[in-house]
Design an enzyme around this catalytic site. Structure first.
Site, PDB file in Angstrom:
ATOM      1  N   MET A  30       0.844  -1.206   0.000  1.00 27.44           N
ATOM      2  CA  MET A  30       0.000   0.000   0.000  1.00 27.44           C
ATOM      3  C   MET A  30       0.878   1.255   0.000  1.00 27.44           C
ATOM      4  O   MET A  30       0.401   2.346   0.291  1.00 27.44           O
ATOM      5  CB  MET A  30      -0.936  -0.009   1.206  1.00 27.44           C
ATOM      6  CG  MET A  30      -1.888  -1.217   1.166  1.00 27.44           C
ATOM      7  SD  MET A  30      -3.412  -0.967   2.064  1.00 27.44           S
ATOM      8  CE  MET A  30      -2.800  -0.750   3.723  1.00 27.44           C
ATOM      9  N   GLY A  31       2.166   1.093  -0.298  1.00 27.30           N
ATOM     10  CA  GLY A  31       3.053   2.253  -0.402  1.00 27.30           C
ATOM     11  C   GLY A  31       3.539   2.744   0.943  1.00 27.30           C
ATOM     12  O   GLY A  31       3.400   2.084   1.967  1.00 27.30           O
ATOM     13  N   HIS A  37       9.233  -3.543   3.637  1.00 33.00           N
ATOM     14  CA  HIS A  37       8.917  -3.692   2.213  1.00 33.00           C
ATOM     15  C   HIS A  37      10.207  -3.933   1.415  1.00 33.00           C
ATOM     16  O   HIS A  37      10.241  -4.755   0.504  1.00 33.00           O
ATOM     17  CB  HIS A  37       8.258  -2.418   1.673  1.00 33.00           C
ATOM     18  CG  HIS A  37       6.952  -2.065   2.314  1.00 33.00           C
ATOM     19  ND1 HIS A  37       6.799  -0.944   3.095  1.00 33.00           N
ATOM     20  CD2 HIS A  37       5.738  -2.657   2.275  1.00 33.00           C
ATOM     21  CE1 HIS A  37       5.542  -0.854   3.506  1.00 33.00           C
ATOM     22  NE2 HIS A  37       4.868  -1.885   3.025  1.00 33.00           N
ATOM     23  N   ASP A 154       2.063  -9.540   8.971  1.00 31.02           N
ATOM     24  CA  ASP A 154       0.614  -9.679   8.796  1.00 31.02           C
ATOM     25  C   ASP A 154       0.307 -11.170   8.702  1.00 31.02           C
ATOM     26  O   ASP A 154      -0.005 -11.700   7.643  1.00 31.02           O
ATOM     27  CB  ASP A 154       0.170  -8.920   7.551  1.00 31.02           C
ATOM     28  CG  ASP A 154       0.432  -7.430   7.703  1.00 31.02           C
ATOM     29  OD1 ASP A 154      -0.340  -6.770   8.399  1.00 31.02           O
ATOM     30  OD2 ASP A 154       1.458  -6.950   7.175  1.00 31.02           O
ATOM     31  N   VAL A 180      10.504  -7.396   9.827  1.00 31.17           N
ATOM     32  CA  VAL A 180      11.660  -6.513  10.009  1.00 31.17           C
ATOM     33  C   VAL A 180      11.301  -5.508  11.105  1.00 31.17           C
ATOM     34  O   VAL A 180      10.207  -4.926  11.102  1.00 31.17           O
ATOM     35  CB  VAL A 180      12.008  -5.787   8.693  1.00 31.17           C
ATOM     36  CG1 VAL A 180      13.164  -4.811   8.909  1.00 31.17           C
ATOM     37  CG2 VAL A 180      12.369  -6.802   7.612  1.00 31.17           C
TER      38      VAL A 180
HETATM   39  P1  AMP Z   1       1.406  -2.960   3.446  1.00 34.13           P
HETATM   40  O1  AMP Z   1       1.998  -1.918   2.556  1.00 34.13           O
HETATM   41  O2  AMP Z   1       1.321  -2.577   4.873  1.00 34.13           O
HETATM   42  O3  AMP Z   1       0.117  -3.528   2.880  1.00 34.13           O
HETATM   43  O4  AMP Z   1       2.432  -4.175   3.426  1.00 34.13           O
HETATM   44  C1  AMP Z   1       2.857  -4.765   2.223  1.00 34.13           C
HETATM   45  C2  AMP Z   1       3.615  -6.021   2.531  1.00 34.13           C
HETATM   46  O5  AMP Z   1       4.737  -5.708   3.350  1.00 34.13           O
HETATM   47  C3  AMP Z   1       2.774  -7.042   3.300  1.00 34.13           C
HETATM   48  O6  AMP Z   1       3.049  -8.335   2.822  1.00 34.13           O
HETATM   49  C4  AMP Z   1       3.257  -6.864   4.714  1.00 34.13           C
HETATM   50  O7  AMP Z   1       3.118  -8.027   5.502  1.00 34.13           O
HETATM   51  C5  AMP Z   1       4.722  -6.546   4.483  1.00 34.13           C
HETATM   52  N1  AMP Z   1       5.280  -5.870   5.650  1.00 34.13           N
HETATM   53  C6  AMP Z   1       4.806  -4.761   6.272  1.00 34.13           C
HETATM   54  N2  AMP Z   1       5.557  -4.457   7.350  1.00 34.13           N
HETATM   55  C7  AMP Z   1       6.529  -5.405   7.422  1.00 34.13           C
HETATM   56  C8  AMP Z   1       7.617  -5.653   8.319  1.00 34.13           C
HETATM   57  N3  AMP Z   1       7.860  -4.877   9.368  1.00 34.13           N
HETATM   58  N4  AMP Z   1       8.395  -6.728   8.070  1.00 34.13           N
HETATM   59  C9  AMP Z   1       8.171  -7.532   7.015  1.00 34.13           C
HETATM   60  N5  AMP Z   1       7.170  -7.356   6.142  1.00 34.13           N
HETATM   61  C10 AMP Z   1       6.353  -6.306   6.340  1.00 34.13           C
END
Ligand code: AMP
Length: 301
Positions: A30-31, A37, A154, A180
Site C-alpha cells: 500500500m506504499g 517492504h 501480517d 523486520v
Molecule cells: P502494506 O503496505 O502494509 O500492505 O504491506 C505490504 C507487505 O509488506 C505485506 O506483505 C506486509 O506483511 C509486508 N510488511 C509490512 N511491514 C513489514 C515488516 N515490518 N516486516 C516484514 N514485512 C512487512
C-alpha cells in the site's frame, strides 16, 4: 524502471514476458515503503528475472471507521526506493482500473474461509480479508507472477492468502518473509508515522509483551495460559495501550491452542492513541528481540 497505471498496458507487458519465458516476482504493497517492504523487494529482484512492486491503497479492505483517507503516501520516495533496488515496474493503478464495476454496488469478491478469519484481526475488521484476498487475486490475474512476496508481520493475511492460492489452484509461489523491526524491536509499519514521540516509546509494549510470552513458552512446563498471562502482564503495565486481542493460535489453522503440543503463534493487536498496531511471534522460532544485526539496521538507502 517504469511506472504503470493501466491494466491494458500490464496485459501487453505480461504477454511479452511470457513470450520471452522470463519469470516475474511481485510485491503487493500500500506504499509509504519502509525497510520491511525493502526486504521483500530485494528478495523479489534476486529470485526472478523481473520484479514488479504494486502500490495501491485498497479501499475495500478498510472499514468505515478506519484510516483510508489519511493513510500515509509518498510516491516519489517509494519510486526512489524501488529504483535503487532494481525493480523493473511499479504498478500504481487508480481504483477504477482494479474495480471496473466500482466498489459500491455488487462486485465479484473472493470468499475467504470463516475458520481463518473469525479470530485475530478478522474479528475486529469485518470484511477486511475479503478485500485483501480479492485485490491480491486481481493483481495475480493481471500480472501472472511466478512468485509473490508477503511479510509474516501480517500473519493472518499470509494464512488467508496461502489458503486462497491452494483453494483456487493459483499458479503462484508465495514467499513469506520474517518481520523486520526497528533496532529497539518495534515492527516496521507504514502506520508508525502516526505515532507521537511519546506514543513511539509506548509502542514498545507490543514487542516486550511478545518477548515475555516467548520466554514463558520455553521449558517443559509451559502452558497456553502461562504464555498469555506473561504477555498480558506486560501489556497491563502500559497505560497508553489498549488491547484488541491477545491470542495464541495454531500456525496453520489459526485455531486457539489449548495444549502445548506444538509451538503456535502469539499474536496481538490494539491501540496506542488512535493508531492501531499489530505484531506476532512464532514461538518455535527466534525471540522477537533477538534479530540479526543487518535486519536491525533496516537501511532505506
Ligand atoms: P502494506 O503496505 O502494509 O500492505 O504491506 C505490504 C507487505 O509488506 C505485506 O506483505 C506486509 O506483511 C509486508 N510488511 C509490512 N511491514 C513489514 C515488516 N515490518 N516486516 C516484514 N514485512 C512487512
Amino acid at each position: 524502471m517504469q511506472v504503470i497505471r493501466g491494466t491494458a498496458e500490464v496485459r501487453q507487458l505480461v504477454r511479452a514476458l511470457q513470450r520471452q519465458d522470463r519469470t516475474l516476482g511481485m510485491v503487493p504493497t500500500m506504499g509509504f515503503l519502509h525497510a520491511g517492504h525493502a526486504n521483500l523487494i530485494e528478495a523479489a529482484v534476486a529470485e526472478s528475472d523481473e520484479a514488479v512492486v504494486t502500490i495501491f491503497v485498497n479501499p475495500t479492505q478498510f472499514g468505515p471507521q478506519e484510516d483510508l483517507s489519511r493513510y500515509p503516501r509518498d510516491l516519489e520516495r517509494d519510486l526512489n526506493l524501488c529504483q535503487a533496488r532494481g525493480v523493473r515496474w511499479v504498478f500504481v493503478p487508480d481504483t477504477d482500473e482494479l474495480y471496473p464495476r466500482g466498489t459500491t454496488g455488487g462486485w465479484t469478491q473472493v470468499c475467504v474461509p470463516e475458520t481463518l478469519t473469525r479470530g485475530l484481526c478478522g474479528a475486529w475488521r469485518p470484511g477486511h480479508f475479503i478485500g485483501v484476498a480479492t485485490v491480491v487475486a486481481k493483481l495475480f490475474a493481471l500480472w501472472q507472477p511466478q512468485r509473490a512476496y508477503f511479510g509474516l508481520k501480517d500473519f493472518q493475511q499470509t494464512a488467508v492468502l496461502r489458503a486462497m492460492v491452494q483453494d483456487l489452484l493459483l499458479p503462484v509461489e508465495l514467499r513469506l518473509l520474517p518481520t523486520v523491526r526497528e533496532a529497539d524491536g518495534l515492527a516496521l509499519s507504514s502506520r508508525n508515522v502516526y505515532l507521537s514521540v511519546e506514543e513511539r516509546q509506548q509502542s514498545l509494549v507490543l514487542v516486550q509483551a511478545l518477548q515475555a510470552g516467548w520466554l514463558a513458552s520455553r521449558g517443559p512446563d509451559a502452558t497456553p495460559e502461562g504464555i498469555l498471562a506473561a504477555a498480558r502482564r506486560v501489556l497491563e503495565q502500559e497505560p497508553g495501550w489498549s488491547t484488541q486481542y491477545l491470542e495464541l493460535v495454531d500456525a496453520d489453522s489459526l485455531e486457539p491452542i489449548e495444549t502445548m503440543n506444538r509451538p503456535g503463534v502469539l499474536a496481538l493487536a490494539g491501540f496506542i492513541g488512535r493508531t492501531r498496531l499489530i505484531d506476532n511471534v512464532f514461538l518455535g522460532g527466534p525471540a522477537p528481540l533477538d534479530r540479526p544485526a543487518e535486519q536491525a539496521a533496516g537501511s532505506l538507502a
